[in-house]
Motif scaffolding. Structure first.
Motif, short mmCIF file in Angstrom:
data_model
loop_
_atom_site.label_atom_id
_atom_site.label_comp_id
_atom_site.label_asym_id
_atom_site.label_seq_id
_atom_site.Cartn_x
_atom_site.Cartn_y
_atom_site.Cartn_z
N ALA A 410 0.81 -1.22 0.00
CA ALA A 410 0.00 0.00 0.00
C ALA A 410 0.84 1.27 0.00
O ALA A 410 0.32 2.36 -0.22
CB ALA A 410 -0.94 0.01 1.20
N THR A 411 2.14 1.14 0.25
CA THR A 411 3.04 2.30 0.19
C THR A 411 3.64 2.49 -1.20
O THR A 411 4.40 3.43 -1.41
CB THR A 411 4.19 2.16 1.21
OG1 THR A 411 5.08 1.12 0.79
CG2 THR A 411 3.67 1.84 2.60
N ASN A 412 3.31 1.59 -2.12
CA ASN A 412 3.92 1.60 -3.45
C ASN A 412 2.92 1.91 -4.56
O ASN A 412 3.15 1.55 -5.71
CB ASN A 412 4.57 0.24 -3.72
CG ASN A 412 5.63 -0.11 -2.69
OD1 ASN A 412 6.37 0.76 -2.24
ND2 ASN A 412 5.71 -1.37 -2.31
N ALA A 413 1.82 2.58 -4.21
CA ALA A 413 0.76 2.82 -5.19
C ALA A 413 1.25 3.60 -6.41
O ALA A 413 0.76 3.39 -7.53
CB ALA A 413 -0.40 3.57 -4.52
N PHE A 414 2.20 4.50 -6.21
CA PHE A 414 2.62 5.39 -7.30
C PHE A 414 4.04 5.10 -7.76
O PHE A 414 4.72 5.97 -8.31
CB PHE A 414 2.46 6.84 -6.85
CG PHE A 414 1.10 7.13 -6.30
CD1 PHE A 414 -0.02 7.07 -7.10
CD2 PHE A 414 0.92 7.40 -4.95
CE1 PHE A 414 -1.29 7.30 -6.59
CE2 PHE A 414 -0.34 7.64 -4.43
CZ PHE A 414 -1.46 7.58 -5.26
N ASP A 415 4.48 3.85 -7.56
CA ASP A 415 5.81 3.47 -8.01
C ASP A 415 5.93 3.59 -9.53
O ASP A 415 4.94 3.59 -10.27
CB ASP A 415 6.12 2.03 -7.60
CG ASP A 415 6.61 1.93 -6.17
OD1 ASP A 415 6.55 2.95 -5.45
OD2 ASP A 415 7.05 0.83 -5.76
N PHE A 416 7.16 3.66 -9.99
CA PHE A 416 7.48 3.76 -11.41
C PHE A 416 6.85 2.60 -12.19
O PHE A 416 6.98 1.44 -11.81
CB PHE A 416 9.00 3.75 -11.58
CG PHE A 416 9.46 3.83 -13.01
CD1 PHE A 416 9.11 4.91 -13.80
CD2 PHE A 416 10.27 2.83 -13.55
CE1 PHE A 416 9.56 4.99 -15.12
CE2 PHE A 416 10.72 2.91 -14.85
CZ PHE A 416 10.36 3.99 -15.64
N ARG A 417 6.15 2.95 -13.26
CA ARG A 417 5.55 1.93 -14.13
C ARG A 417 6.55 1.63 -15.25
O ARG A 417 6.60 2.32 -16.26
CB ARG A 417 4.24 2.42 -14.72
CG ARG A 417 3.01 2.49 -13.84
CD ARG A 417 3.05 1.91 -12.48
NE ARG A 417 1.71 1.82 -11.89
CZ ARG A 417 1.45 2.03 -10.62
NH1 ARG A 417 2.43 2.34 -9.78
NH2 ARG A 417 0.21 1.91 -10.16
N GLN A 418 7.32 0.59 -15.03
CA GLN A 418 8.37 0.25 -15.99
C GLN A 418 7.80 -0.45 -17.21
O GLN A 418 6.89 -1.26 -17.11
CB GLN A 418 9.42 -0.65 -15.33
CG GLN A 418 10.60 -0.99 -16.23
CD GLN A 418 11.71 -1.67 -15.47
OE1 GLN A 418 12.35 -1.06 -14.63
NE2 GLN A 418 11.92 -2.94 -15.76
N GLY A 419 8.37 -0.12 -18.37
CA GLY A 419 7.94 -0.74 -19.61
C GLY A 419 8.63 -2.07 -19.86
O GLY A 419 9.07 -2.76 -18.93
N ASP A 420 8.78 -2.43 -21.12
CA ASP A 420 9.35 -3.72 -21.48
C ASP A 420 10.84 -3.83 -21.18
O ASP A 420 11.36 -4.92 -21.00
CB ASP A 420 9.11 -3.99 -22.97
CG ASP A 420 7.63 -4.16 -23.30
OD1 ASP A 420 6.88 -4.56 -22.38
OD2 ASP A 420 7.24 -3.88 -24.43
N SER A 421 11.53 -2.70 -21.11
CA SER A 421 12.96 -2.71 -20.83
C SER A 421 13.26 -1.86 -19.60
O SER A 421 12.52 -0.91 -19.32
CB SER A 421 13.75 -2.19 -22.04
OG SER A 421 13.35 -0.86 -22.35
#
Length: 697
Positions: A410-421
């Motif tokens: 619940a502390t990671n809701a806005f973590d980086f949305r990493q793509g394919d690489s």
């Protein structure tokens, strides 16, 4: 020891590791007591706030300490002034906190409140009601006059305390509005056992930290000052205060000296009995003759000056890139501590589309936390989430259900949305989040590819549905056409480009790269990610003091990077000062012909959070602030902290892993394993640092 000596209650802007920061709070060390709590000159008041466990450095004995010497100290920014109520700069506080004192003091080890200028106090609810029909509260307190004078030798009296509070209530300086708003009046007491009384318009469970943490000003210097914001104490034979130091040299762009040996009159606050009972504290200081402060042109020059032995220490923290070099240098060491604030990027909620929750949340999805913490900070930082640092566990949401600190899902809701690489953002996933009308409100679900379990405290975001419709179309904005990110589409907000809505792209205020090289690299990376998504953003380089004016006085910004230090371990004053609508300018009142409905007072909530029904935690903050029960207060604070997290007016980017560098070959007495050993509690260090080889056990 007041907050002037610990810096612990005053929220201040400062430049920290990789980012400029601000110090939050009161210029005097303050503390809070529950209703009916009475302390004596030997007593303490505890707020019951849990903190990260630590073992402070063992203290030596004061009996054999050899007094004397000049401690050379460095800063990477000049103070913008040394008027204690007109500046929130942490660099100004390095000087003013040696000069001014306040009524109560907090120790850095147990977070207990102690007498300082006030020797004892009590509180009682009254029959009259004040704000929101809550009972008024009367605080009765005595003032220490024996053994304490102003630093110019002038006699100090209880009447001057009353005058100082009433002057501040008349002037209402922005840095202290959060604490002054609760005070109705201060007067001499009719009770034979008490010197003074203060009437609060509602219960404040942390009154000793908040209302007793305001600096006490000398009537003989300030009585004729009609506008506090223009007053220059150094030009008027000052600054004069109750603290241990006097300013003997003031050339703010190059050097300042605070002398302890040349102080006139009496100063006994460093010898109060409670100091001898706190592990690691040495009573009886200061033991040095003076603190000589040198101002350097950049953080790089400051670090180099320490490594070359020009200075004995520096403000706040060593740059992460220099930690290994310091550890391998003879005669110096790193004093460990933990953060009392956070680094952040904050948003102006008055502007489109920053007024919309899903758009703000997407800004978080594009911030590569791993690159920032592990690569640029080399692991000497903790990934940011909530607006209370991890050391203050009692007021963090994880405590509500014993979740893992910093790592609970619940502390990671806005973590980086990493793509394919690695290092690439998930452009399609982020765009879909916007175009499908998604938003993270506190309910569990999958958002832009990440599972979110739901809020820890049960709170939900203020906004329940998107304010704008988002689409993507051909790239039109020049900032995106010229970008190396080479986006294939550009965002539309209700059918218009952002550059059309705002007459240009979103602007991010950044520090000069030479001042904050790590943050400069991170911002470049973040802006590139946003541009890949199709969001037009550009950077604008501003000096620290210029950014302070643009952000906190004018609210003329889109996004800015900075940081806070010296947050309250009790949370209430911090939350009220930074995130309550009382401390945000709604731009409804003009001051002067050219102010465009903007007050000239610098307020600590430039985002405008709380001014809008779809972005506010006002009710929770007020509940926490007025609760006299510690557990109820902490519970409300935790809910407010998580609601702010979900509403996302600010993105907490990191907490420092504090490493404070000192010249241990020539100096001893440093106190470690405490919050902010070289910033928040710098005053403690200056009261007990002494020449090496004396006073050690």
């Amino acid at each position: 020891m007041s907050d002037n000596q610990t810096d612990s209650g005053r929220r201040r802007f400062m430049k920290g590791t990789g980012v400029a920061a601000v110090s939050l709070g009161l210029a005097g060390c303050s503390g809070g007591g529950d209703e009916g709590t009475e302390t004596t000159s030997e007593g303490t008041t505890s707020e019951g706030t849990e903190t990260t466990e630590s073992t402070p450095t063992e203290a030596g004995s004061a009996e054999d300490i050899e007094e004397g010497g000049i401690f050379n100290f460095g800063m990477g920014q000049p103070p913008n002034n040394i008027n204690p109520i007109a500046s929130s700069s942490a660099y100004s506080g390095v000087i003013t906190d040696r000069i001014y004192e306040s009524g109560a003091a907090i120790d850095p080890v147990n977070f207990e409140m102690h007498p300082n200028v006030f020797t004892d106090w009590t509180s009682e609810e009254m029959d009259e009601t004040g704000d929101d029909d809550q009972p008024n509260v009367r605080l009765l307190f005595n003032v220490r006059t024996d053994g304490l004078t102003w630093n110019d030798g002038t006699e100090f009296t209880a009447e001057q305390v009353v005058w100082s509070y009433n002057y501040l209530l008349e002037q209402m300086p922005g840095a202290y509005v959060a604490s002054l708003n609760a005070i109705d009046e201060v007067s001499m007491s009719d009770e034979s056992d008490w010197d003074c009384e203060m009437i609060l318009n509602s219960p404040v469970g942390t009154f000793a930290f908040d209302q007793f943490g305001i600096p006490i000003l000398p009537k003989h210097k300030w009585e004729g000052v009609s506008d506090f914001s223009t007053y220059q104490p150094y030009e008027n034979d000052g600054p004069v205060g109750l603290g241990p130091g006097v300013v003997t040299q003031y050339q703010p762009d190059t050097s300042i000296e605070v002398s302890f040996a040349e102080r006139e009159g009496e100063y006994n606050l460093a010898s109060l009995p409670w100091r001898e009972e706190v592990n690691g504290i040495i009573a009886g200081g200061p033991f040095i003759d003076a603190m000589r402060i040198s101002v350097y042109s950049s953080e790089s020059a400051l670090t180099q000056a320490f490594l070359e032995g020009e200075i004995d220490s520096l403000y706040d923290n060593i740059r992460t890139s220099s930690i290994d070099e310091v550890e391998n240098t003879d005669g110096v060491e790193l004093v460990d501590g933990f953060d009392t604030g956070y680094s952040h990027v904050s948003f102006n909620l008055r502007r489109t589309p920053l007024d919309d929750l899903p758009f703000r949340q997407v800004l978080g999805f594009a911030f590569d936390d791993v690159y920032w913490v592990q690569q640029l900070q080399r692991g000497y930082a903790q990934k940011g989430d909530f607006v209370m640092p991890p050391g203050y566990t009692a007021v963090r949401p994880e405590t509500s259900n014993n979740a893992e600190l910093l790592t609970a899902p619940a502390t990671n809701a806005f973590d980086f949305r990493q793509g394919d690489s690695p290092g690439a953002v998930d452009v399609d996933g982020v765009r879909s989040f916007l175009t499908e009308g998604q938003m993270i409100t506190g309910e569990g679900g999958t958002y832009a590819g990440f599972d979110y379990p739901g809020s820890l405290t049960g709170v939900t975001a203020s906004q329940t549905e998107p304010k704008h419709e988002y689409t993507f179309g051909p790239v039109e904005s020049s900032v995106l056409r010229q970008s190396d990110a080479d986006p294939d589409q550009e965002i539309r907000v209700d059918g218009e480009t952002i550059t059309s809505i705002n007459d240009g792209p979103l602007t991010m205020f950044v520090d000069p790269p030479q001042d904050s090289p790590q943050m400069a690299k991170m911002t470049e990376n973040w802006v590139s990610m946003l541009q890949q998504i199709g969001i037009p953003v550009e950077q604008q380089v501003l000096s620290f003091n210029t950014a302070l004016t643009r952000v906190y006085s004018e609210e003329n910004f889109d996004m800015f990077e900075m940081g806070w230090v010296n947050l309250s371990p009790f949370a209430t004053n911090t939350l009220y000062g930074l995130f309550h609508s009382d401390n945000a300018d709604d731009h409804s009142v003009a001051e002067g012909d050219d102010e465009e409905n903007n007050t000239s007072t610098s307020l600590n909530n430039p985002m405008g959070y709380g001014l809008f029904e779809d972005a506010t935690a006002d009710d929770l903050i007020s509940t926490a602030r007025t609760s006299l029960d510690t557990e109820a207060r902490n519970a409300a604070a935790r809910e407010a902290v998580e609601k702010i997290y979900l509403d996302f007016p600010t993105m907490v980017t990191m907490y420092n892993v504090v490493k404070w560098p000192v010249n241990s070959a020539e100096w001893d007495g440093f106190l470690g394993d405490i919050p902010g050993p070289g910033s928040t509690y710098l005053g403690v260090q200056m009261l007990q640092v002494h020449q090496a080889g004396s006073g050690s056990e």
